[in-house]
Design an enzyme around this catalytic site. Structure first.
Site, PDB file in Angstrom:
ATOM      1  N   HIS A 178      41.059  36.641  28.598  1.00 18.16           N
ATOM      2  CA  HIS A 178      41.431  35.252  28.846  1.00 18.16           C
ATOM      3  C   HIS A 178      42.876  35.161  29.327  1.00 18.16           C
ATOM      4  CE1 HIS A 178      38.053  34.703  25.993  1.00 18.16           C
ATOM      5  NE2 HIS A 178      37.867  33.558  26.606  1.00 18.16           N
TER       6      HIS A 178
ATOM      7  N   ASP B  45      31.733  36.396  33.914  1.00 23.40           N
ATOM      8  CA  ASP B  45      32.458  35.645  32.899  1.00 23.40           C
ATOM      9  C   ASP B  45      33.253  34.566  33.637  1.00 23.40           C
ATOM     10  OD1 ASP B  45      33.460  34.839  30.447  1.00 23.40           O
ATOM     11  OD2 ASP B  45      34.140  36.821  29.840  1.00 23.40           O
TER      12      ASP B  45
END
Length: 344
Positions: free
Chosen positions: A184, A254
């Site tokens: 992230h 993702d």
């Protein structure tokens, strides 16, 4: 036919600008986050409005991350408390059969909860196998450090979801457990040799290569591609995910918004689709970014369309089960102390 991307929306209701975008862009699905969910009727209404705007009918995926533990977008009173994967691993150490049954029945119970809200896809189970020196972004989201155990419990969860007509998305193929950085926030680089990766990180995904859907990892495997993460690496996607692992299900990236990736959102979309993903996933609900993604996402055709349709077939399943027993099994696993605040 839908286009090769999944998107979010900004809030609890669909804006006129978002509705116009969905009508023109025809995404393959919607992903929901806590920002989108304040009540059962509100969630049902939002999902219905998105479906109507996209003109998708039943051929539309509605995703959520409802793993349990730290990653649970629906929390009480919107959704039941769910244990982290590690709680099943703890039970497995005592009684492997009981752990598998609890994982299956809890997932089957969850499928009913999700379907009642109009949600038909859960981004779970996590098949990543963490190692001691890895970043804790996976941590208790994993079903253990043994690949076989992770595969066994992961399969139980996936089959429980499918028995209730919910599409499971195994993640993060071919493995995020060894990463020393949170994707992230940055780009993890794994330096382990290929033979070790095959024996550990890749092994649960190989064992579950028959699953209908998977999400890629934004992780560089230096032994395979020293530059591109798995999600944008054609070599990793084609030679490892589609090749050695043998996964032929619906493959999505993702989140394109994660800082592991760089470049414009259009470039990121081109990169994951060119590598071999069937769908690009964009989560933030930021309209300008969604428009960039949509501009680079073609309509689903060929093998990607076949995989999409195969995944949709899961949504028609509904197998009977003992709901009271499932509730009791969930309570047992929660009794191990598996309650954690959301962090990712």
């Amino acid at each position: 036919m839908p286009h090769a991307f999944i998107c979010g929306v900004a809030g609890e209701t669909l804006s006129s600008a978002e509705a116009a975008f969905l009508k023109s862009a025809s995404p393959a699905g919607l992903i929901l986050f806590a920002r989108n969910c304040i009540g059962h009727e509100q969630i049902q209404r939002l999902v219905g409005d998105v479906r109507e705007a996209a003109g998708a009918g039943d051929d539309f995926l509605v995703l959520i991350d409802q793993e349990g533990g730290r990653v649970q977008r629906l929390r009480p009173p919107l959704g039941r408390t769910l244990p982290p994967a590690r709680a099943y691993a703890d039970l497995y150490a005592e009684d492997a059969g009981a752990a598998q049954e609890a994982a299956f029945l809890t997932a089957r119970l969850l499928a009913d909860d999700l379907k009642a809200l109009g949600i038909n896809t859960n981004c779970a189970p996590v098949l990543d196998v963490p190692v001691p020196e890895a970043h804790d972004i996976i941590g208790d989201r994993a079903y253990g450090r043994d690949p076989q155990q992770a595969a066994t419990l992961g399969r139980a969860v996936a089959e429980g979801l499918m028995a209730g007509g919910v599409l499971p998305v195994i993640k993060h193929i071919p493995g995020h457990g060894r990463a020393t950085e949170d994707s992230h926030l940055g780009l993890p680089v794994v330096s382990a040799p290929q033979d070790l990766l095959e024996a550990t990180d890749f092994a649960p995904f190989t064992a579950l290569s028959d699953m209908p859907a998977a999400m890629t990892a934004h992780v560089v495997f230096a032994a395979l591609d020293a530059v591109e993460p798995a999600s944008t690496s054609r070599r990793v996607t084609q030679d490892i995910i589609r090749g050695d692992i043998g996964f032929d299900g619906l493959l999505m990236s993702d989140d394109l918004g994660m800082k592991a990736l760089s470049g414009s959102f259009g470039a990121r979309t081109r990169a994951v689709l060119a590598a071999g993903s069937d769908l690009a996933l964009h989560c933030s609900g930021t309209l300008s970014e969604m428009e960039e993604v949509a501009s680079e996402a073609p309509r689903l055709t060929g093998a990607a369309l076949r995989r999409f349709r195969t995944a949709l077939a899961i949504l028609r399943r509904s197998e009977p089960y003992d709901r009271a027993k499932a509730e009791a099994q969930l309570a047992r696993v929660l009794g191990t102390g598996g309650r954690h605040a959301e962090s990712v």
